[in-house]
Design an enzyme around this catalytic site. Structure first.
Site, PDB file in Angstrom:
ATOM      1  N   SER A   1      36.074  38.317  41.232  1.00 52.17           N
ATOM      2  CA  SER A   1      35.824  38.397  39.935  1.00 52.17           C
ATOM      3  C   SER A   1      34.137  38.668  39.582  1.00 52.17           C
ATOM      4  O   SER A   1      33.518  39.482  40.443  1.00 52.17           O
ATOM      5  CB  SER A   1      36.262  37.218  38.976  1.00 52.17           C
ATOM      6  OG  SER A   1      36.296  37.819  37.718  1.00 52.17           O
TER       7      SER A   1
ATOM      8  N   ASP B   1      42.425  40.321  38.326  1.00 45.59           N
ATOM      9  CA  ASP B   1      41.098  39.337  38.742  1.00 45.59           C
ATOM     10  C   ASP B   1      41.737  38.463  39.749  1.00 45.59           C
ATOM     11  O   ASP B   1      42.681  37.812  40.175  1.00 45.59           O
ATOM     12  CB  ASP B   1      41.135  38.470  37.422  1.00 45.59           C
ATOM     13  CG  ASP B   1      39.709  37.698  37.449  1.00 45.59           C
ATOM     14  OD1 ASP B   1      39.408  36.800  38.518  1.00 45.59           O
ATOM     15  OD2 ASP B   1      38.958  37.883  36.686  1.00 45.59           O
TER      16      ASP B   1
END
Length: 254
Positions: A41, A153
């Site tokens: 991320s 993510d």
């Protein structure tokens, strides 16, 4: 005598991940070499830019002066509120459209296949594409569809990619985890709060690899809201402080 190879694992955490910049500032100032980087991320975003040769001070300045309109592109909610095209274009600009394998430091970017729940690790291919997938917070960013995968993510499956940087060949792993150790109660004011707090609860459960890192740096960013990108200076400072605490331990290992 050959020095040990040092790997840096940069974790997810949205705005709190700006603390990674502070850690990098200290490591660079002290001349501690980084041979491998893996990021999930926000950790993948900062890691890729650093691996491309951007100075930590430049990263801090960029974070301070970048306006939301330059990287956020809201859309009518379908699979997400943000299309992610603006942030992808920005990453392409800052990485000079390079592939991961062309960066100065070997870099791995972690994403999650929403269809299978599997971890997807990018070692090659367009850096901006990989980061765009890794930062796709479910429900916030539109997922990336790539080769029959629906990518979101990286923090969903591996909040701090310690195992990945080990696999890359690191003898010593320095991991940076920006999720607060104690969960501070925060008021839920919007759907973004609902999503971010839900993700945080889940990520607390999936991170069980602290023992695999030689050095675990945990900046105290508990007072930073995960979607508040306005507190750049404080985040960076917290990263610097935490890195300074770990510095002696790192120097002993190398």
């Amino acid at each position: 005598m050959t020095r040990p190879k040092i790997g840096l694992a940069l974790g997810s955490g949205s705005a709190r991940g700006l603390a990674h910049i502070g850690v990098l500032k200290v490591l660079k100032k002290e001349g501690i070499p980084i041979d491998f980087i893996a990021g999930s991320s926000i950790g993948s975003l900062i890691g890729v830019l650093y691996a491309n040769g951007l100075d930590p001070e430049m990263l801090e300045g960029l974070a301070l002066h970048l306006k939301r309109k330059h990287w956020l592109d809201f859309t009518v909610p379908g699979y997400g509120f943000i299309t992610g095209e603006k942030v992808k274009e920005l990453i392409m600009l800052l990485t000079h459209r390079k592939n991961l394998e062309e960066l100065q430091i070997p870099m791995a970017v972690i994403a999650t296949d929403l269809l299978t729940g599997e971890k997807v690790v990018f070692h090659e291919g367009n850096a901006a594409d990989a980061v765009r997938a890794s930062i796709s917070i479910p429900g916030v960013f539109t997922p990336v569809v790539k080769e029959q995968r629906v990518l979101v993510d990286g923090g969903v499956v591996e909040r701090v990619p310690i195992s990945i940087v080990k696999e890359m060949g690191a003898d010593i792993v320095v991991a940076v985890d920006v999720l607060p150790q104690k969960r501070n109660p925060m008021r839920i004011k919007s759907i973004f709060d609902v999503i971010m707090h839900s993700l945080e609860i889940m990520e607390r459960r999936v991170f069980d690899e602290q023992g695999l890192a030689d050095i675990l740096i945990q900046p105290d960013v508990s007072n930073i809201h995960p979607v508040d990108f306005s507190q750049v200076t404080e985040c960076v400072q917290k990263g610097e402080e935490a890195a300074q605490v770990a510095l002696e331990q790192i120097q002993k290992l190398i």
